[in-house]
Scaffold this active site. Structure first.
Site, PDB file in Angstrom:
ATOM      1  N   LYS A 147       0.841  -1.214   0.000  1.00  0.00           N
ATOM      2  CA  LYS A 147       0.000   0.000   0.000  1.00  0.00           C
ATOM      3  C   LYS A 147       0.865   1.250   0.000  1.00  0.00           C
ATOM      4  O   LYS A 147       2.058   1.172   0.262  1.00  0.00           O
ATOM      5  CB  LYS A 147      -0.932  -0.021   1.211  1.00  0.00           C
ATOM      6  CG  LYS A 147      -0.255   0.005   2.570  1.00  0.00           C
ATOM      7  CD  LYS A 147      -1.236  -0.426   3.669  1.00  0.00           C
ATOM      8  CE  LYS A 147      -0.577  -0.530   5.030  1.00  0.00           C
ATOM      9  NZ  LYS A 147      -0.417   0.731   5.736  1.00  0.00           N
ATOM     10  N   TYR A 174      17.651  30.041   6.528  1.00  0.00           N
ATOM     11  CA  TYR A 174      16.457  30.664   7.087  1.00  0.00           C
ATOM     12  C   TYR A 174      16.529  30.707   8.605  1.00  0.00           C
ATOM     13  O   TYR A 174      16.934  29.746   9.254  1.00  0.00           O
ATOM     14  CB  TYR A 174      15.213  29.904   6.667  1.00  0.00           C
ATOM     15  CG  TYR A 174      14.855  30.106   5.224  1.00  0.00           C
ATOM     16  CD1 TYR A 174      14.457  31.359   4.759  1.00  0.00           C
ATOM     17  CD2 TYR A 174      14.923  29.064   4.316  1.00  0.00           C
ATOM     18  CE1 TYR A 174      14.129  31.552   3.421  1.00  0.00           C
ATOM     19  CE2 TYR A 174      14.592  29.251   2.987  1.00  0.00           C
ATOM     20  CZ  TYR A 174      14.196  30.492   2.542  1.00  0.00           C
ATOM     21  OH  TYR A 174      13.869  30.681   1.229  1.00  0.00           O
TER      22      TYR A 174
END
Lengths: 368, 368
Positions: A32, A258
């Protein structure tokens, strides 16, 4: 170039490890979520020795069929609608039945005799409280499905199998085993059982029953909290890599990236690596998270710490320990053999499963 | 069905908001990382009023060209190799030049006169310490590129523009403006400037120069810490939704899901939603994280809290506040208008950019 390299041989090896833990048991290999992010097309050929595959959506089931998988495909949340139930019949998909509407669809639309949808994975809620009938409901459902000609596999899912000491495990095992005995006595002696995911395979070897359902183990991560992938002899099925695209020296006192999150304590040689959260590398990681630089000149490996904030398209690493001659374009391993994805996940405050599933389209995909 | 619905009209609206902030300035719309996860093919038609688009890799640049974008495409980390530089010339891609090897490639392989690669975005490191030349290096590079016939756009990147009060901003602006004046005086009066990303557009309106480079604003998230997307009149460009696939009542004292993380204080009506981290919903979220259920019968909206651990393929939500008649298959909005992706990101300890980029292949994609 950001690259995800899938290693089918590692997956086959890991499947063999499953079979060492559960030699007598049929294996439903979980593919899955695009085979936990590995790509179902790359993974299926490595799973030829499995007895079936498990998927979460009908689309995933149809994809596996289309790729030529001709053995069991189990839809582990079952059909979402009666139309999906009909499509499951058409494509020989076995379904979980976990709540009343699915039971109704199954009773009103019975598959032909030789259709694989005649095999139903009947879900019993033993304590996860997510999918499944309670004790009374599961007995009624089993009786009615049996009478309608279905073959039954009683199934449930552990909530805490990764932690062998968790008290809920014993309770779930007890409830499951009791119910399986009840159904075998009152409904049919042919009712089979499937209890164990990867963690259960490792932690509860006496409760494997007829089918085990390995997932994360196949991809080389540990399913349990007290043993590493190395200790379980699981091989990494994915290598996620990028390359150094620039080199720089940052002066003592300067910040990087950042939020100027990392501050150079001394003049520091840094390298810019062409990968970021836009590729699926996690944005929030602990300061000690490292990558492995493979020097293009001397082919040595160097662990290098990620410094500063992970950005969308790049990260900066400290290459102080790499010889000055480190070339531009050196390969940088984000996860693979070292670090293992389990380590990166710990540094990101999550589990490997999430990192593997949340990769984006951007990295190129190879097989190796 | 997991669904990602992209709203081109919202993107166009957000671009107009950018133009309100920067009416005199050319706009380089950032579409890197598959348009921040929105899908570049869905986004480009909504950006027709932009002057150019920015991408992070040559592959992304070529994709935009192939999709028919015939205006400026800027490769914001530049070419990674001399071969990429040659391909940039071939496809009229403008490149950032941020370190010495790229300068060498540009000087040794000059594009034809009318090629867009003649426009160079020259990167000056003003304090981010990631990409770019230092002050001495940028003057030399500008001089040499100008002499080789290139038109120059001086550019830099803020490290902390989201926080208007951060002291590094003034320093970066000062360095940038000084250098732009220097180059205009000593190299060419035609040197242009580009300083502002989304946060700079909002926070530093007097420093927009010739080009602004909006990214996250275009997709409807706030780029600054002190104003929400609502306050900036930005519209959500993505709705991420799934559906209720089962309903259940969990008894007081029972846990839900992995780690039995959530414990029912009272009998609680819950719903299972067909989405998880295998789709890109973050695995680790704060307890108060909510989704919006749209009741299929009465079409009302109900905020519902996510309870228990987010799994690969499903989440459980508390539907106590939804009328008993809530139908199976009700639509569940993970993010969109409510909650905004900014809120979910805060609850996940990250920023919207990461959630948008780290969506998997599994959800179906629509335009709305």
């Amino acid at each position: 170039m950001r690259t995800i390299t899938i290693k089918p041989a590692a997956i086959t090896h890991n499947l063999n490890q499953v079979k060492k833990f559960a030699p007598e048991t049929k294996v439903l290999a979980m593919v899955k979520a695009n085979a936990y992010g590995h790509g179902v097309a790359a993974v299926l050929p490595a799973l030829q020795q499995a007895n079936g595959v498990g998927v979460a959506t009908l689309i995933e089931a149809l994809e596996a069929r289309q790729l030529g998988w001709d053995k069991t495909i189990a839809l582990i949340e079952g059909a979402f609608t009666v139309d999906e139930w009909r499509q499951a019949i058409e494509h020989d998909i076995s379904c979980v039945i976990h709540h009343a509407p699915q039971l109704t669809w199954a009773l009103e639309h019975t598959p032909p005799v030789h259709c694989a949808t005649r095999v139903v994975w009947l879900k019993y809620n033993t304590g996860m409280n997510r999918l499944g009938f309670n004790a009374d409901g599961v007995i009624v459902a089993a009786q009615r499905l049996h009478e309608a000609g279905y073959q039954l596999i009683l199934t449930t899912h552990f909530a805490n199998a990764d932690d062998q000491t968790h008290p809920l495990n014993a309770m779930q095992i007890q409830r499951f085993n009791d119910m399986l005995s009840t159904l075998q006595e009152t409904v049919s002696a042919d009712v089979q059982g499937s209890l164990c995911n990867s963690a259960g395979i490792v932690n509860f070897p006496t409760h494997h029953h007829d089918w085990v359902r390995p997932g994360i183990m196949l991809y080389g991560s540990t399913p349990v909290i007290d043993q590493s992938a190395y200790e379980l002899d699981l091989q990494a099925a994915m290598e996620f890599s990028a390359q150094i695209i620039a080199l720089q020296t940052v002066n003592a006192g300067e910040g990087i990236g950042y939020g100027s999150r990392w501050l150079a304590q001394q003049d520091t040689r840094t390298a810019l690596v062409s990968v970021g959260y836009g590729d699926g590398y996690p944005r929030v990681i602990a300061d000690k998270t490292y990558v492995t630089v493979i020097d293009t000149i001397n082919h040595q490996s160097y662990p290098c710490t990620v410094i500063g904030r992970v950005a969308m398209d790049m990260i900066v690493i400290d290459v102080s320990n790499v010889p000055e001659g480190t070339a531009l374009n050196s390969k940088v391993i984000l996860w693979g053999n070292a670090p293992r994805v389990d380590e990166v996940a710990t540094h990101a405050g999550t589990i490997s499963y999430e990192l593997l599933c949340r990769l984006s389209l951007r990295p190129q995909r190879l097989q190796g």
